[in-house]
Design an enzyme around this catalytic site. Structure first.
Site, PDB file in Angstrom:
ATOM      1  CB  SER A  97      -0.891  -0.001   1.246  1.00 44.62           C
ATOM      2  OG  SER A  97      -1.507   1.247   1.446  1.00 44.62           O
ATOM      3  CE  LYS A 112      -1.387  -4.151   3.419  1.00 43.00           C
ATOM      4  NZ  LYS A 112      -1.650  -5.397   2.678  1.00 43.00           N
ATOM      5  CE1 TYR A 124      -3.681  -2.022   5.246  1.00 47.86           C
ATOM      6  CE2 TYR A 124      -3.252   0.226   4.524  1.00 47.86           C
ATOM      7  CZ  TYR A 124      -3.522  -1.093   4.224  1.00 47.86           C
ATOM      8  OH  TYR A 124      -3.642  -1.494   2.916  1.00 47.86           O
TER       9      TYR A 124
END
Length: 329
Positions: A114, A142, A138
């Site tokens: 991402s 990643k 988040y």
């Protein structure tokens, strides 16, 4: 070649499965269906399993040649409130998959990463060499899994491609695949739901950013263009055997108000809106530099914002007619 799509019943994974099949690959779906949908992938071989189940993974990895990893918790705001769950799923459980892959002797691995790994970069557009300073758990998970891939590549000979998506959006042109999640947090489906009267006014978080109209600017890339990039990444691993990282975006940004205006054009309906204060951690602008993907993956997006909105609108009309409840496992 058989390809295991972990989390393959979700939004992006299901589109990738169709593109792989069209190219002659055999997709095998591995999903726990906590957020994925069986009707998206009912034409393919399906395994109901957990990403944290090493023995189950090892059993089915014996019969595949490559792995694509889509399974993750993916709500930025939620990750701030529930970091424990995000690190458990996106790191601990993902490492179980990675260990099982290496132990099975599989050397080709494609990771759904991402642009959240970049945080709020000072320079735009964002290249693959832009420093990573993720702002949320988040994004941090990643980035951490990307680092794990690099370490495993150096130690065990694993070859990987990490694909850093910008804002995935749109739906398959057939109208049979699209975004279907609860709660919905992505701007485009929220805008279209507001237009059709199926949800309240769309919330605009801040209209005082240093952008032309004061709202945040993002780079929206069609989900089928992302799907094509996964096929290109697999081709790269097969023919070149080189690990790499790529940004996936269009290189063109649109503000929240521009998206709303375009949605009104596509739907011929008014989109009610509500101006709210800024959300902490929202960068004013995120735009991709996709030149590296164009050169090395031989990939470039084929659809723009109007195509994204048109396919998403078609999907919403069809899915509303079918009834969302019938689509959920």
């Amino acid at each position: 070649m058989r390809v295991l799509l972990v989390g393959g019943a979700g939004y992006i994974g299901s589109h990738v499965a169709r593109r792989l099949s069209e190219r002659g690959y055999i997709p095998v779906i591995y999903d726990n269906f906590s957020t994925g949908h069986r009707r998206f992938i009912d034409r393919f071989e399906v395994i109901h399993g957990e990403i944290a189940d090493y023995e189950c993974l090892r059993h089915f990895l014996k019969n595949v040649d490559a792995v694509m990893h889509f399974a993750a918790r993916a709500y930025v705001g939620e990750s701030v409130l529930k970091p424990r769950e995000y690190y458990a799923t996106n790191m601990t459980d993902a490492l179980t998959l990675l260990n099982a892959t290496v132990d099975a002797g599989i050397s080709k691995f494609i990771f759904s990463s991402s642009c959240a790994v970049y945080g709020a970069p000072e320079q735009l557009p964002i290249t693959e060499t832009t420093p990573r300073f993720p702002l949320s758990p988040y994004g941090q998970t990643k980035a951490a899994f990307e680092d794990a891939l690099k370490s495993y590549s150096a130690a065990y000979g694993l070859k990987f491609v990490a694909l850093r998506y910008f804002n995935a959006a749109g739906a398959d042109e057939s109208g049979m695949l699209g975004e279907l999640r609860s709660p919905e947090t992505h701007l485009i489906p929220l805008v279209l739901k507001a237009a059709s009267g199926h949800s309240p006014a769309v919330s605009i978080f801040g209209n005082d950013y240093d952008t032309p109209d004061g709202t945040c600017i993002r780079d929206y890339v069609h989900v089928n263009d992302l799907a094509s990039a996964h096929v290109s990444a697999l081709d790269l691993l097969i023919h070149k055997g080189e690990s790499d990282v790529f940004n996936l975006g269009t290189g063109t940004g649109f503000s929240v108000l521009e998206v709303i205006s375009a949605a009104e054009e596509v739907s011929a309906l008014h989109v009610p809106r509500l101006i709210l204060p800024r959300r902490p951690g929202d960068p004013p602008v995120l735009i991709c530099d996709g030149e590296y993907a164009r050169k090395k993956l031989h990939w470039s997006p084929q659809r723009g914002l109007i195509e994204i909105l048109s396919t998403a609108w078609k999907w919403q009309i069809i899915n509303t007619a079918v009834g969302a409840e019938s689509a959920v496992c």
